[in-house]
Enzyme design. Sequence first.
Site, PDB file in Angstrom:
ATOM      1  N   SER A 103       0.818  -1.220   0.000  1.00 18.04           N
ATOM      2  CA  SER A 103       0.000   0.000   0.000  1.00 18.04           C
ATOM      3  C   SER A 103       0.849   1.266   0.000  1.00 18.04           C
ATOM      4  O   SER A 103       0.474   2.264  -0.615  1.00 18.04           O
ATOM      5  CB  SER A 103      -0.933   0.001   1.209  1.00 18.04           C
ATOM      6  OG  SER A 103      -0.194  -0.023   2.417  1.00 18.04           O
ATOM      7  N   ASP A 114       1.781   0.304   8.407  1.00 17.33           N
ATOM      8  CA  ASP A 114       3.182  -0.101   8.335  1.00 17.33           C
ATOM      9  C   ASP A 114       3.689   0.025   6.905  1.00 17.33           C
ATOM     10  O   ASP A 114       2.941   0.324   5.983  1.00 17.33           O
ATOM     11  CB  ASP A 114       3.363  -1.528   8.854  1.00 17.33           C
ATOM     12  CG  ASP A 114       2.593  -2.545   8.026  1.00 17.33           C
ATOM     13  OD1 ASP A 114       1.865  -2.134   7.108  1.00 17.33           O
ATOM     14  OD2 ASP A 114       2.719  -3.747   8.294  1.00 17.33           O
ATOM     15  N   ASP A 116       5.841  -2.001   3.926  1.00 18.44           N
ATOM     16  CA  ASP A 116       6.452  -3.223   3.404  1.00 18.44           C
ATOM     17  C   ASP A 116       7.683  -2.818   2.613  1.00 18.44           C
ATOM     18  O   ASP A 116       7.597  -2.001   1.691  1.00 18.44           O
ATOM     19  CB  ASP A 116       5.475  -3.967   2.498  1.00 18.44           C
ATOM     20  CG  ASP A 116       4.254  -4.434   3.252  1.00 18.44           C
ATOM     21  OD1 ASP A 116       4.415  -5.075   4.296  1.00 18.44           O
ATOM     22  OD2 ASP A 116       3.132  -4.149   2.792  1.00 18.44           O
ATOM     23  N   ASP A 168       8.075  -4.048   7.854  1.00 18.81           N
ATOM     24  CA  ASP A 168       8.307  -5.464   7.569  1.00 18.81           C
ATOM     25  C   ASP A 168       9.344  -5.523   6.460  1.00 18.81           C
ATOM     26  O   ASP A 168       9.064  -5.133   5.323  1.00 18.81           O
ATOM     27  CB  ASP A 168       7.021  -6.153   7.124  1.00 18.81           C
ATOM     28  CG  ASP A 168       6.019  -6.299   8.252  1.00 18.81           C
ATOM     29  OD1 ASP A 168       6.355  -5.958   9.395  1.00 18.81           O
ATOM     30  OD2 ASP A 168       4.885  -6.742   7.983  1.00 18.81           O
ATOM     31  N   LYS A 229     -10.808   0.205  -0.827  1.00 16.44           N
ATOM     32  CA  LYS A 229     -10.235  -0.446   0.351  1.00 16.44           C
ATOM     33  C   LYS A 229     -10.982  -0.044   1.620  1.00 16.44           C
ATOM     34  O   LYS A 229     -11.239  -0.884   2.489  1.00 16.44           O
ATOM     35  CB  LYS A 229      -8.747  -0.100   0.482  1.00 16.44           C
ATOM     36  CG  LYS A 229      -7.877  -0.782  -0.570  1.00 16.44           C
ATOM     37  CD  LYS A 229      -6.402  -0.437  -0.397  1.00 16.44           C
ATOM     38  CE  LYS A 229      -5.837  -1.005   0.870  1.00 16.44           C
ATOM     39  NZ  LYS A 229      -4.372  -0.826   0.969  1.00 16.44           N
ATOM     40  N   TYR A 238     -12.336  -7.511   3.910  1.00 16.97           N
ATOM     41  CA  TYR A 238     -10.931  -7.207   3.627  1.00 16.97           C
ATOM     42  C   TYR A 238     -10.069  -8.104   4.510  1.00 16.97           C
ATOM     43  O   TYR A 238      -9.747  -7.757   5.633  1.00 16.97           O
ATOM     44  CB  TYR A 238     -10.650  -5.736   3.920  1.00 16.97           C
ATOM     45  CG  TYR A 238      -9.283  -5.242   3.468  1.00 16.97           C
ATOM     46  CD1 TYR A 238      -9.142  -4.516   2.297  1.00 16.97           C
ATOM     47  CD2 TYR A 238      -8.141  -5.492   4.218  1.00 16.97           C
ATOM     48  CE1 TYR A 238      -7.907  -4.051   1.878  1.00 16.97           C
ATOM     49  CE2 TYR A 238      -6.901  -5.039   3.810  1.00 16.97           C
ATOM     50  CZ  TYR A 238      -6.783  -4.314   2.644  1.00 16.97           C
ATOM     51  OH  TYR A 238      -5.553  -3.857   2.231  1.00 16.97           O
TER      52      TYR A 238
END
Length: 745
Positions: A103, A114, A116, A168, A229, A238
């Site tokens: 995202s 968060d 990625d 992450d 979303k 979701y």
Amino acid sequence: MKEMSTTGNSTLGGQQPRKHYGITSSISLAFPREIDHIYTQKLTEAMKPFGVFEGEDELNHRLAVLGKLNSFVKEWIAEISDSKNLPLSSVTNVGGKIFTFGSYRLGVHTKGADIDALCVAPRHIERTDFFSSFFEKLKRHDEIKDLRAVEDAFVPVIKFKFDGIEIDLLFARLALQSIPDNLDLRGDSLLRNLDIRCIRSLNGCRVTDEILYLVPNKENFRLTLRAIKLWAKRRGIYSNMLGFLGGVSWAMLVARTCQLYPNAVAATLVHKFFLVFSKWEWPNPVLLKQPEDSNLNLPVWDPRVNPSDRYHLMPIITPAYPQQNSTYNVSTSTRTIMSEEFKNGLTVTDEILQGKADWSKLFEPPNFFQKYKHYIVLTASASTEENHLEWIGLVESKIRVLVGNLERNEYITLAHVNPQSFPGSKENHNENEFVSMWFIGISFKKLDNSDCVNIDLTYDIQSFTDTVYRQASNISMLKDGMTIEATHVKKKQLHHYLPPELVQRKKSLGEINRSSNGGGSKRCSLEGSQLDSSRDTDIGTPFSSPIPVSKPCQPVSTPEDSITPPKHPVLVFIDSPTASEVSPPKPEQGMSIPVIGSKPSTTPVAKPPAPPAGNTIPTVVGRSVIPRITSSSPIPTELPNSDNGAPKRPHSPSLEDPPKRHKDTEVFSDDSAFKEPHPPNSNGLDCEERPAVEGLSATKPMPIPTIDTSRSQRLPSKELPDASSPIPTSNLRVIKNSIRLTLNR
């Protein structure tokens, strides 16, 4: 018309004018009208209260953190290069880079989300270096908090907070001497000679970049995706882990809509999104580009070659090589639920564009707890907060196994899991316990030829708990105090588990339309929190497919339902395998309360306090009891693409006549759910190594192949044992549930 092609030398910013995007021509090339821009502005304003837009300061903070992390990675790679005696000139220019995906890379992340990220290193940097020296380097950094590594996960990852931003971080090493700052990961040639874990790690970045390349207008795409979303999270659909769609899947559906309406603005695209996918004929796949073969011999989604791919119910295919289906977890129930939501979204957006409603109506949450007459309450408990976080991660990753079991029952037409979990109530649990609950709504088929039918769901629920306990034991997670319960409750009993504002009846759409402000029904804080509790779950550990099992017994509403229901089924703790050592209160006449793991007796063992007539909701706990997954008849397998969904399993094995078994031994049936990440096969190979099974068409159809990709899960990729692995026989309490109900015509 020639299909739009992409090459490794293409740049994301250098899109050339094309006749059309995607694998077909556009539906409409119409340009937006003034009213469309007005509706788009109203859509933006309607989303702001939900925190989907990040402020300038927060955005700059993320950029600063990523800049620090990128410098940190380059410094670490130079240190390792020097320690491996590379020439000084090579050490200086060895490079290294942080790429983002998900995202954040798509530009649709929300406040507090968060990031990625992927660490790309040259060929002389090993994965073991990443999880040893780099991990230690992070540990010494003052701004790094909550550091943890999951080295043996399906996609190995290091998780941490960097100056308050959750990250992450994956790792991939390329077959290059150095990593330049202008490296483009979209070229398929970069995948040559890489191990499968590096290919998986690169896949997130490659898919994200390809999606952005394949949309006509990135800004319109981003605003539309933010709206979709938000809608999906608010409507409770979701969650890739639970069999709905994750962030990447929603992004690809929106991207396909943008290809079909390349000049439309966000308000129009949201409406067209619902128009297209409310009429989509699944399982026809959604493709953003024609699949290409790069001759690297990597497994790709192709139902012509791979028989297992023919069983996917809602295929949405990633555009980057190797192409994969991102919706392998979708089941008959979840596809039905999402299809209904698409149709509902079309109805609402029709009203909005006709001026009959506001955009806020699109984001109203459903009243899940008024929708069904019957629910399964799944409760996961642990004695410490740390154990609880670990335990609920495993349990949640397996819930779709239970849903798959339930929807195979011949009397069940739909099993609908609410993705949001809830804390356990103090009155029903020990104050020292940490408890989470999930709710599964059940729809039973209408009875035609009989006035009453008895249903036993125990076997299905027991198979689910066996799966969880077995995996927890094999990865050394199972600790004292970790338990699972599955209880049947009627709609009117939900107030014993949930706050009253969550289960009370809310306004219908008609009532909302007649209200003065045209607004929505009241949103309670727990429902509002669903936005934050739903997270992109597209990269992570795979988990087992659903398998057929039996079902716990659940009563249907009857005229006697006016009787006050019990606050909670009584739990009887048995310190020995025999029920004769317990002296419970004498149950009401006519109630049957079987005890799992013990022989039937003419004297009932326990009873819940005065349940409504017709209900049997016993829950029995035994110590050192080995759960059973045996059946006198073979377990049927699933054919998801049939018109009527998965074949229904006949009535569950009777608890009054259990199969005989030795006191100290247990034989498990072949549990195909324990093979990952494709549908079960005889050799248990996962998708990267297993060959295509040419003779599959002559055998029984396989269950829906499922891979759990939740980043939040902290489990190794080899966690699922052989089906013959026994449940641990320590003095941990293994909860056994017997749920039987009577359906009235």
